[in-house]
Design a protein around this motif. Sequence first.
Motif, PDB file in Angstrom:
ATOM      1  N   ASN A  33     126.257  10.667  30.444  1.00  0.00           N
ATOM      2  CA  ASN A  33     125.485  10.506  28.974  1.00  0.00           C
ATOM      3  C   ASN A  33     125.959  11.251  28.181  1.00  0.00           C
ATOM      4  N   GLY A  34     126.829  12.616  28.958  1.00  0.00           N
ATOM      5  CA  GLY A  34     126.661  13.305  28.352  1.00  0.00           C
ATOM      6  C   GLY A  34     126.305  14.969  28.223  1.00  0.00           C
ATOM      7  N   TRP A  35     126.553  16.099  27.373  1.00  0.00           N
ATOM      8  CA  TRP A  35     125.680  17.365  27.817  1.00  0.00           C
ATOM      9  C   TRP A  35     124.396  16.861  27.220  1.00  0.00           C
ATOM     10  N   PRO A  36     123.291  17.423  27.394  1.00  0.00           N
ATOM     11  CA  PRO A  36     121.961  17.037  27.463  1.00  0.00           C
ATOM     12  C   PRO A  36     121.733  17.840  26.168  1.00  0.00           C
ATOM     13  N   ALA A  37     120.997  17.676  25.278  1.00  0.00           N
ATOM     14  CA  ALA A  37     120.171  17.976  23.776  1.00  0.00           C
ATOM     15  C   ALA A  37     119.457  18.926  24.832  1.00  0.00           C
ATOM     16  N   VAL A  38     118.082  18.716  25.413  1.00  0.00           N
ATOM     17  CA  VAL A  38     117.906  19.190  26.186  1.00  0.00           C
ATOM     18  C   VAL A  38     118.195  19.540  27.897  1.00  0.00           C
ATOM     19  N   LEU A  39     118.046  21.014  27.939  1.00  0.00           N
ATOM     20  CA  LEU A  39     117.702  21.423  29.167  1.00  0.00           C
ATOM     21  C   LEU A  39     116.433  21.524  30.295  1.00  0.00           C
ATOM     22  N   ASP A  40     115.769  20.844  30.360  1.00  0.00           N
ATOM     23  CA  ASP A  40     114.609  20.803  31.142  1.00  0.00           C
ATOM     24  C   ASP A  40     115.677  20.968  32.682  1.00  0.00           C
ATOM     25  N   ASP A  41     114.399  21.142  33.324  1.00  0.00           N
ATOM     26  CA  ASP A  41     114.590  21.057  34.907  1.00  0.00           C
ATOM     27  C   ASP A  41     115.104  20.126  35.638  1.00  0.00           C
ATOM     28  N   ASP A  42     115.487  19.545  35.036  1.00  0.00           N
ATOM     29  CA  ASP A  42     116.444  17.965  35.788  1.00  0.00           C
ATOM     30  C   ASP A  42     117.293  18.196  35.081  1.00  0.00           C
ATOM     31  N   LYS A  43     117.618  18.104  33.701  1.00  0.00           N
ATOM     32  CA  LYS A  43     119.613  18.079  33.218  1.00  0.00           C
ATOM     33  C   LYS A  43     120.269  19.821  34.002  1.00  0.00           C
ATOM     34  N   ARG A  44     119.062  20.607  34.010  1.00  0.00           N
ATOM     35  CA  ARG A  44     119.680  21.987  34.337  1.00  0.00           C
ATOM     36  C   ARG A  44     120.184  21.951  35.128  1.00  0.00           C
ATOM     37  N   LEU A  45     119.548  21.285  37.190  1.00  0.00           N
ATOM     38  CA  LEU A  45     119.761  21.221  37.985  1.00  0.00           C
ATOM     39  C   LEU A  45     121.257  20.674  37.792  1.00  0.00           C
ATOM     40  N   LYS A  46     121.329  18.978  36.881  1.00  0.00           N
ATOM     41  CA  LYS A  46     122.578  18.264  37.212  1.00  0.00           C
ATOM     42  C   LYS A  46     124.084  19.045  36.725  1.00  0.00           C
ATOM     43  N   VAL A  47     123.652  20.027  35.302  1.00  0.00           N
ATOM     44  CA  VAL A  47     124.656  20.677  34.895  1.00  0.00           C
ATOM     45  C   VAL A  47     124.599  21.967  36.008  1.00  0.00           C
ATOM     46  N   ALA A  48     124.061  22.142  36.995  1.00  0.00           N
ATOM     47  CA  ALA A  48     124.594  23.681  37.811  1.00  0.00           C
ATOM     48  C   ALA A  48     124.989  22.779  39.292  1.00  0.00           C
ATOM     49  N   VAL A  49     124.500  21.254  39.204  1.00  0.00           N
ATOM     50  CA  VAL A  49     125.173  21.237  40.397  1.00  0.00           C
ATOM     51  C   VAL A  49     127.127  20.832  39.849  1.00  0.00           C
ATOM     52  N   ALA A  50     127.266  20.060  38.753  1.00  0.00           N
ATOM     53  CA  ALA A  50     128.453  20.061  38.352  1.00  0.00           C
ATOM     54  C   ALA A  50     129.219  21.257  37.822  1.00  0.00           C
ATOM     55  N   LEU A  51     128.814  22.565  37.254  1.00  0.00           N
ATOM     56  CA  LEU A  51     129.442  23.276  37.781  1.00  0.00           C
ATOM     57  C   LEU A  51     129.872  23.950  38.708  1.00  0.00           C
ATOM     58  N   GLY A  52     128.655  24.154  39.650  1.00  0.00           N
ATOM     59  CA  GLY A  52     129.015  24.621  41.130  1.00  0.00           C
ATOM     60  C   GLY A  52     129.861  23.755  42.218  1.00  0.00           C
ATOM     61  N   THR A  53     130.160  22.749  41.595  1.00  0.00           N
ATOM     62  CA  THR A  53     130.890  22.174  42.947  1.00  0.00           C
ATOM     63  C   THR A  53     132.256  22.625  42.143  1.00  0.00           C
ATOM     64  N   TRP A  54     132.428  22.319  40.693  1.00  0.00           N
ATOM     65  CA  TRP A  54     133.497  22.868  39.976  1.00  0.00           C
ATOM     66  C   TRP A  54     133.972  23.868  40.007  1.00  0.00           C
ATOM     67  N   THR A  55     133.180  25.195  40.741  1.00  0.00           N
ATOM     68  CA  THR A  55     133.580  25.964  41.201  1.00  0.00           C
ATOM     69  C   THR A  55     134.405  26.172  42.710  1.00  0.00           C
ATOM     70  N   ALA A  56     133.656  25.317  42.693  1.00  0.00           N
ATOM     71  CA  ALA A  56     133.594  25.107  45.036  1.00  0.00           C
ATOM     72  C   ALA A  56     135.101  24.736  45.036  1.00  0.00           C
ATOM     73  N   TYR A  57     135.182  23.934  43.703  1.00  0.00           N
ATOM     74  CA  TYR A  57     136.620  23.308  44.342  1.00  0.00           C
ATOM     75  C   TYR A  57     138.043  24.009  43.799  1.00  0.00           C
ATOM     76  N   THR A  58     137.244  24.956  42.889  1.00  0.00           N
ATOM     77  CA  THR A  58     138.612  25.632  42.017  1.00  0.00           C
ATOM     78  C   THR A  58     139.283  26.251  42.808  1.00  0.00           C
ATOM     79  N   PRO A  59     140.635  26.433  43.095  1.00  0.00           N
ATOM     80  CA  PRO A  59     141.350  27.079  44.155  1.00  0.00           C
ATOM     81  C   PRO A  59     141.492  29.012  43.084  1.00  0.00           C
ATOM     82  N   GLU A  60     141.399  29.416  44.491  1.00  0.00           N
ATOM     83  CA  GLU A  60     141.245  31.822  44.087  1.00  0.00           C
ATOM     84  C   GLU A  60     142.119  31.688  42.977  1.00  0.00           C
ATOM     85  N   THR A  61     142.764  31.063  42.759  1.00  0.00           N
ATOM     86  CA  THR A  61     143.816  31.600  42.005  1.00  0.00           C
ATOM     87  C   THR A  61     143.072  31.532  40.504  1.00  0.00           C
ATOM     88  N   HIS A  62     141.640  30.791  39.652  1.00  0.00           N
ATOM     89  CA  HIS A  62     141.148  30.004  39.279  1.00  0.00           C
ATOM     90  C   HIS A  62     139.905  30.909  38.659  1.00  0.00           C
TER      91      HIS A  62
END
Length: 156
Positions: free
Chosen positions: A88-117
């Motif tokens: 549903n897009g970026w949350p208006a309020v980062l409650d604990d649940d939404k903060r976790l979802k954002v953290a997982v998305a950004l963490g997974t993104w970082t994990a897949y990112t090649p070292e060069t980036h």
Amino acid sequence: MTDGRSWEGHWRVRLYERVRERGYDSLTAFAEARPTASLVALAEELGPDDIAGVQVFGGLLAEAERRKQVTRLVRGLLVRELAEALPNGWPAVLDDDKRLKVAVALGTWTAYTPETHKGRVKQARAALRAAPPPPGWLPRGPDDELLLTLLPDEEA
């Protein structure tokens, strides 16, 4: 989900045969036709029993390196992770649940990112946290205006 047969035989050949069977000349073209599908979803579409998401990623990375479009691939990976974690897009309020979802998305993104980036992705993550996007923001592809400001193309 695969049952372990993904790595049997000539999996790269199998992967590209499946892409061509679907009318695409590259894995990138196949994936870009589905810009919000996860790597796992792409793999399941190509072969639910014998293609894995990590194989799709490896193929996409190899193509991006050849085309000097790794930054674009990295932006596309964020699109895929956000679409999965925050449909549903970026949350208006980062409650604990939404903060976790954002953290997982950004963490997974970082994990897949090649070292060069990795460094650039860490800066982009920090920028997203410092100045969150507007509520409801959900990029639909790697050329999203905000993504281009966070991770502009550098390859030549």
